[in-house]
Design an enzyme around this catalytic site. Structure first.
Site, PDB file in Angstrom:
ATOM      1  N   ARG A  45       0.845  -1.198   0.000  1.00  0.00           N
ATOM      2  CA  ARG A  45       0.000   0.000   0.000  1.00  0.00           C
ATOM      3  C   ARG A  45       0.882   1.251   0.000  1.00  0.00           C
ATOM      4  O   ARG A  45       0.623   2.211  -0.702  1.00  0.00           O
ATOM      5  CB  ARG A  45      -0.971   0.034   1.197  1.00  0.00           C
ATOM      6  CG  ARG A  45      -1.725   1.344   1.250  1.00  0.00           C
ATOM      7  CD  ARG A  45      -2.902   1.470   2.211  1.00  0.00           C
ATOM      8  NE  ARG A  45      -2.952   0.525   3.281  1.00  0.00           N
ATOM      9  CZ  ARG A  45      -2.251   0.597   4.418  1.00  0.00           C
ATOM     10  NH1 ARG A  45      -1.431   1.610   4.639  1.00  0.00           N
ATOM     11  NH2 ARG A  45      -2.369  -0.340   5.339  1.00  0.00           N
ATOM     12  N   TYR A  97     -16.021  18.862 -13.941  1.00  0.00           N
ATOM     13  CA  TYR A  97     -16.386  17.452 -14.119  1.00  0.00           C
ATOM     14  C   TYR A  97     -17.459  17.078 -13.082  1.00  0.00           C
ATOM     15  O   TYR A  97     -17.320  17.392 -11.885  1.00  0.00           O
ATOM     16  CB  TYR A  97     -15.129  16.588 -13.934  1.00  0.00           C
ATOM     17  CG  TYR A  97     -15.408  15.113 -13.974  1.00  0.00           C
ATOM     18  CD1 TYR A  97     -15.797  14.507 -15.163  1.00  0.00           C
ATOM     19  CD2 TYR A  97     -15.308  14.331 -12.836  1.00  0.00           C
ATOM     20  CE1 TYR A  97     -16.075  13.145 -15.203  1.00  0.00           C
ATOM     21  CE2 TYR A  97     -15.571  12.974 -12.868  1.00  0.00           C
ATOM     22  CZ  TYR A  97     -15.963  12.388 -14.055  1.00  0.00           C
ATOM     23  OH  TYR A  97     -16.239  11.051 -14.079  1.00  0.00           O
TER      24      TYR A  97
HETATM   25  C1  LIG Z   1     -13.187  11.033 -16.004  1.00  0.00           C
HETATM   26  C2  LIG Z   1     -12.742  12.279 -15.391  1.00  0.00           C
HETATM   27  C3  LIG Z   1     -12.459  12.356 -14.016  1.00  0.00           C
HETATM   28  C4  LIG Z   1     -12.692  11.192 -13.077  1.00  0.00           C
HETATM   29  O1  LIG Z   1     -11.828  10.144 -13.319  1.00  0.00           O
HETATM   30  P1  LIG Z   1     -12.158   8.592 -12.998  1.00  0.00           P
HETATM   31  O2  LIG Z   1     -10.948   7.899 -13.466  1.00  0.00           O
HETATM   32  O3  LIG Z   1     -13.399   8.247 -13.777  1.00  0.00           O
HETATM   33  O4  LIG Z   1     -12.402   8.501 -11.543  1.00  0.00           O
HETATM   34  C5  LIG Z   1     -11.974  13.553 -13.524  1.00  0.00           C
HETATM   35  N1  LIG Z   1     -11.805  14.631 -14.321  1.00  0.00           N
HETATM   36  C6  LIG Z   1     -12.085  14.597 -15.634  1.00  0.00           C
HETATM   37  C7  LIG Z   1     -11.887  15.818 -16.450  1.00  0.00           C
HETATM   38  C8  LIG Z   1     -12.567  13.434 -16.220  1.00  0.00           C
HETATM   39  O5  LIG Z   1     -12.863  13.414 -17.524  1.00  0.00           O
END
Ligand SMILES: *Cc1c(COP(=O)(O)O)cnc(C)c1O
Length: 395
Positions: A45, A97
């Site tokens: 970890r 996002y």
């Molecule tokens: C997809 C995305 C995230 C989140 O990422 P995950 O890997 O799905 O947890 C964060 N920021 C942006 C701009 C994204 O497109």
């Protein structure tokens, strides 16, 4: 040496065996010579050699001093927010996002962390909104899904003058096109699920920091909270990132052509792509990015969710799915998919209209992609018109 060469050769040959591919250390623990005496690894970890290789590659790629690899992009974002304390404030881009919005609103608000959302495309809004409690400025540029561009260098200066850290979610541009730390940012986060992985085959996140000290704080949070990336998925990101420059260059070329095609289409209202001269802040994008990326969004003249759903259900090559940044083209309807968790009035105010469609332009031949989207647009327009006249007749 060019960046692509540097990237490919930042992936080390295994010093133990000469293996040209990075070994996957599928282990939970490491045998110690005596208590506290080890080869730099004690428990997986805290650290893992495969993950450490990935972290070094990405730190170098972003021009940072340290990086940590997480189980998802959201776990990476979560680790950055954990640098804050109750009473601190975040100043964030309003077209954020959806998952970051949900994390801030439904998890961190109850711990006393407040978020102010502003339109960061105009630096004046940032100057007006920043205050003495702002500890973190949160940017995405280009944003998801309307590809808004903010001036990283100018906002980094404002953040520094106000004693706040600047974090840039660099998922959409990727370090192949934009390096926020070189423009003054303190932290970069990634959903490595997207362009870094690049093949739609994993979920991963990364945090990169300007300084070693900040990197150690993130590592502490990572070890304390536990959301690490597995050795196998670390290896998959290493494998994906080898071709980052090649892929992103080609994604950008294809996306530019798709954006230009859509701009002239009679059913299309607005096209959102930073590579178009008509894009608000195209000049800033041209300054801070080396190309404009693979994401294109557009809205329809008939601004209805039903019309947009007809488009996204009638393509053959563009597959209907959340996510982006892979070899295969994808499309989605943000209002009912990725941005569903944002209240409609806030969503619309940020420019995510009911008919907005987001394309992740893949690596297929671009003429096939243009035929596909053109076909879906004409089916959608005809079907929508038929349904509307049937409704009018029935009334
Ligand atoms: C997809 C995305 C995230 C989140 O990422 P995950 O890997 O799905 O947890 C964060 N920021 C942006 C701009 C994204 O497109």
């Amino acid at each position: 040496m060019s960046n692509a060469t540097k990237l490919i050769h930042s992936i080390p040959v295994d010093p133990l065996t000469g293996s040209i591919s990075v070994p996957i250390y599928q282990t939970s623990t490491f045998v110690q010579e005596a208590p506290g005496e080890n080869k730099g690894y004690d428990y997986a970890r805290s650290n893992n050699p495969t993950r450490a290789v990935l972290e070094n590659i990405i730190a170098e790629l972003e021009g940072g001093q340290a990086a940590s690899a997480f189980a998802s992009g959201l776990a990476a974002i979560d680790a950055v927010v954990k640098l804050l304390q109750s009473g601190d404030e975040i100043l964030a881009v309003n077209d954020i996002y959806g998952g970051a919005f949900r994390l801030f609103t439904h998890i961190y608000a109850k711990f006393g962390i407040k978020v102010n959302y502003v339109d960061t495309t105009d630096v004046v809004n940032v100057i007006d909104a920043i205050n003495s409690r702002t500890r973190l400025v949160w940017l995405e540029t280009p944003t998801n899904p309307t590809l808004k561009i903010s001036d990283i260098e100018a906002i980094a200066t404002i953040a520094r003058q106000n004693g706040a850290l600047l974090c840039v979610d660099n998922t959409f541009a990727s370090p192949a096109l934009q390096q926020p730390i070189k423009l003054g940012a303190d932290i970069v986060v990634h959903s490595a699920t997207k362009y870094l992985g690049g093949h739609s085959d994993l979920i991963a996140g990364l945090v990169v920091t300007r300084t070693k000290e900040l990197g150690e704080k993130i590592k502490f949070i990572q070890n304390a909270s536990g959301a690490i990336l597995s050795p196998h998925d670390s290896w998959l990101v290493i494998r994906g990132v080898e071709t980052l420059y090649l892929r992103v260059k080609e994604h950008s070329k294809n996306a530019q052509k798709v954006a230009e095609y859509l701009t002239g289409h009679p059913a299309v209202d607005k096209v959102y792509y930073p590579g178009l001269k008509s894009h608000h802040n195209h000049d800033i994008a041209a300054r801070q990015q080396s190309a404009y990326g693979g994401i294109v969004s557009f809205s329809l003249k008939t601004d209805s969710a039903e019309a947009a759903k007809l488009v996204v259900c009638n393509t053959a090559l563009f597959k209907l799915a959340e996510s982006l940044g892979g070899v295969k083209s994808l499309l989605c309807h943000p209002a009912t998919m990725t941005h569903k968790s944002i209240p409609a009035e806030i969503r619309r105010a940020a420019g995510v209209s009911d008919s907005l469609v987001r394309l992740s332009v893949g690596l297929e031949d671009v003429s096939d992609l243009i035929t596909d989207i053109g076909h879906a647009l004409s089916i959608a327009t005809q079907t929508y018109d038929k349904v509307q006249s049937a409704i009018t007749l029935a009334n």
